[in-house]
Design a protein around this motif. Structure first.
Motif, PDB file in Angstrom:
ATOM      1  N   UNK A  36      -2.074   6.118   2.810  1.00  0.00           N
ATOM      2  CA  UNK A  36      -1.847   6.967   1.654  1.00  0.00           C
ATOM      3  C   UNK A  36      -2.908   8.034   1.495  1.00  0.00           C
ATOM      4  N   UNK A  37      -3.580   8.396   2.587  1.00  0.00           N
ATOM      5  CA  UNK A  37      -4.593   9.440   2.536  1.00  0.00           C
ATOM      6  C   UNK A  37      -5.930   8.963   2.021  1.00  0.00           C
ATOM      7  N   UNK A  38      -6.046   7.684   1.756  1.00  0.00           N
ATOM      8  CA  UNK A  38      -7.303   7.128   1.244  1.00  0.00           C
ATOM      9  C   UNK A  38      -7.833   6.101   2.234  1.00  0.00           C
ATOM     10  N   UNK A  39      -9.067   5.772   2.088  1.00  0.00           N
ATOM     11  CA  UNK A  39      -9.634   4.721   2.925  1.00  0.00           C
ATOM     12  C   UNK A  39      -8.884   3.424   2.647  1.00  0.00           C
ATOM     13  N   UNK A  40      -8.559   2.713   3.690  1.00  0.00           N
ATOM     14  CA  UNK A  40      -7.834   1.455   3.519  1.00  0.00           C
ATOM     15  C   UNK A  40      -8.686   0.464   2.742  1.00  0.00           C
ATOM     16  N   UNK A  41      -8.055  -0.202   1.808  1.00  0.00           N
ATOM     17  CA  UNK A  41      -8.749  -1.204   1.007  1.00  0.00           C
ATOM     18  C   UNK A  41      -8.311  -2.583   1.476  1.00  0.00           C
ATOM     19  N   UNK A  42      -9.252  -3.537   1.519  1.00  0.00           N
ATOM     20  CA  UNK A  42      -8.837  -4.881   1.915  1.00  0.00           C
ATOM     21  C   UNK A  42      -7.862  -5.438   0.873  1.00  0.00           C
ATOM     22  N   UNK A  43      -6.846  -6.105   1.357  1.00  0.00           N
ATOM     23  CA  UNK A  43      -5.852  -6.683   0.454  1.00  0.00           C
ATOM     24  C   UNK A  43      -5.775  -8.186   0.683  1.00  0.00           C
ATOM     25  N   UNK A  44      -5.575  -8.899  -0.389  1.00  0.00           N
ATOM     26  CA  UNK A  44      -5.400 -10.335  -0.282  1.00  0.00           C
ATOM     27  C   UNK A  44      -4.030 -10.619   0.313  1.00  0.00           C
ATOM     28  N   UNK A  45      -3.977 -11.597   1.186  1.00  0.00           N
ATOM     29  CA  UNK A  45      -2.699 -11.981   1.770  1.00  0.00           C
ATOM     30  C   UNK A  45      -1.906 -12.797   0.758  1.00  0.00           C
ATOM     31  N   UNK A  46      -2.591 -13.599  -0.006  1.00  0.00           N
ATOM     32  CA  UNK A  46      -1.956 -14.414  -1.040  1.00  0.00           C
ATOM     33  C   UNK A  46      -2.822 -14.385  -2.292  1.00  0.00           C
ATOM     34  N   UNK A  47      -2.191 -14.639  -3.406  1.00  0.00           N
ATOM     35  CA  UNK A  47      -2.931 -14.684  -4.668  1.00  0.00           C
ATOM     36  C   UNK A  47      -3.812 -15.934  -4.685  1.00  0.00           C
ATOM     37  N   UNK A  48      -4.990 -15.833  -5.271  1.00  0.00           N
ATOM     38  CA  UNK A  48      -5.846 -17.013  -5.366  1.00  0.00           C
ATOM     39  C   UNK A  48      -5.182 -18.092  -6.211  1.00  0.00           C
ATOM     40  N   UNK A  49      -5.426 -19.323  -5.834  1.00  0.00           N
ATOM     41  CA  UNK A  49      -4.868 -20.451  -6.567  1.00  0.00           C
ATOM     42  C   UNK A  49      -5.776 -20.769  -7.743  1.00  0.00           C
ATOM     43  N   UNK A  50      -5.185 -20.867  -8.923  1.00  0.00           N
ATOM     44  CA  UNK A  50      -5.964 -21.215 -10.105  1.00  0.00           C
ATOM     45  C   UNK A  50      -5.938 -22.728 -10.298  1.00  0.00           C
ATOM     46  N   UNK A  51      -7.106 -23.254 -10.643  1.00  0.00           N
ATOM     47  CA  UNK A  51      -7.186 -24.692 -10.872  1.00  0.00           C
ATOM     48  C   UNK A  51      -6.494 -25.035 -12.178  1.00  0.00           C
ATOM     49  N   UNK A  52      -5.778 -26.133 -12.177  1.00  0.00           N
ATOM     50  CA  UNK A  52      -5.111 -26.595 -13.394  1.00  0.00           C
ATOM     51  C   UNK A  52      -6.111 -27.322 -14.280  1.00  0.00           C
ATOM     52  N   UNK A  53      -6.012 -27.088 -15.562  1.00  0.00           N
ATOM     53  CA  UNK A  53      -6.862 -27.831 -16.476  1.00  0.00           C
ATOM     54  C   UNK A  53      -6.121 -29.076 -16.934  1.00  0.00           C
ATOM     55  N   UNK A  54      -6.863 -30.152 -17.020  1.00  0.00           N
ATOM     56  CA  UNK A  54      -6.231 -31.398 -17.444  1.00  0.00           C
ATOM     57  C   UNK A  54      -6.498 -31.667 -18.884  1.00  0.00           C
TER      58      UNK A  54
END
Length: 74
Positions: free
Chosen positions: A56-74
């Motif tokens: 897109x005419x800009x420096x490539x930015x690192x992208x996450x392959x997957x969203x981080x997993x959030x820990x469930x609160x108990x």
């Protein structure tokens, strides 16, 4: 700067802009057929143009392959 050297960048730019006339396309084709240095320069320019379109005419930015997993609160 010789005539082919002075003309070459303009011809390449016109082709990239899709504004080259049929005659300009023929001139570029002739230069690419007859001058190995111009062919190498053309390939380098096409790679750069493709990279700019891809990023897109800009420096490539690192992208996450997957969203981080959030820990469930108990």
């Amino acid at each position: 700067m010789s005539e082919p050297s002075a003309t070459f960048p303009r011809l390449v730019q016109r082709v990239l802009d899709d504004s080259a006339s049929a005659e300009e396309r023929r001139q570029l084709a002739h230069l690419l057929r007859t001058d190995p240095d111009r062919r190498a320069e053309y390939v380098q320019q096409m790679r750069l143009d493709a990279l700019l379109h891809f990023t897109g005419g800009a420096a490539a930015k690192p992208r996450l392959v997957a969203a981080p997993i959030k820990a469930r609160s108990s």
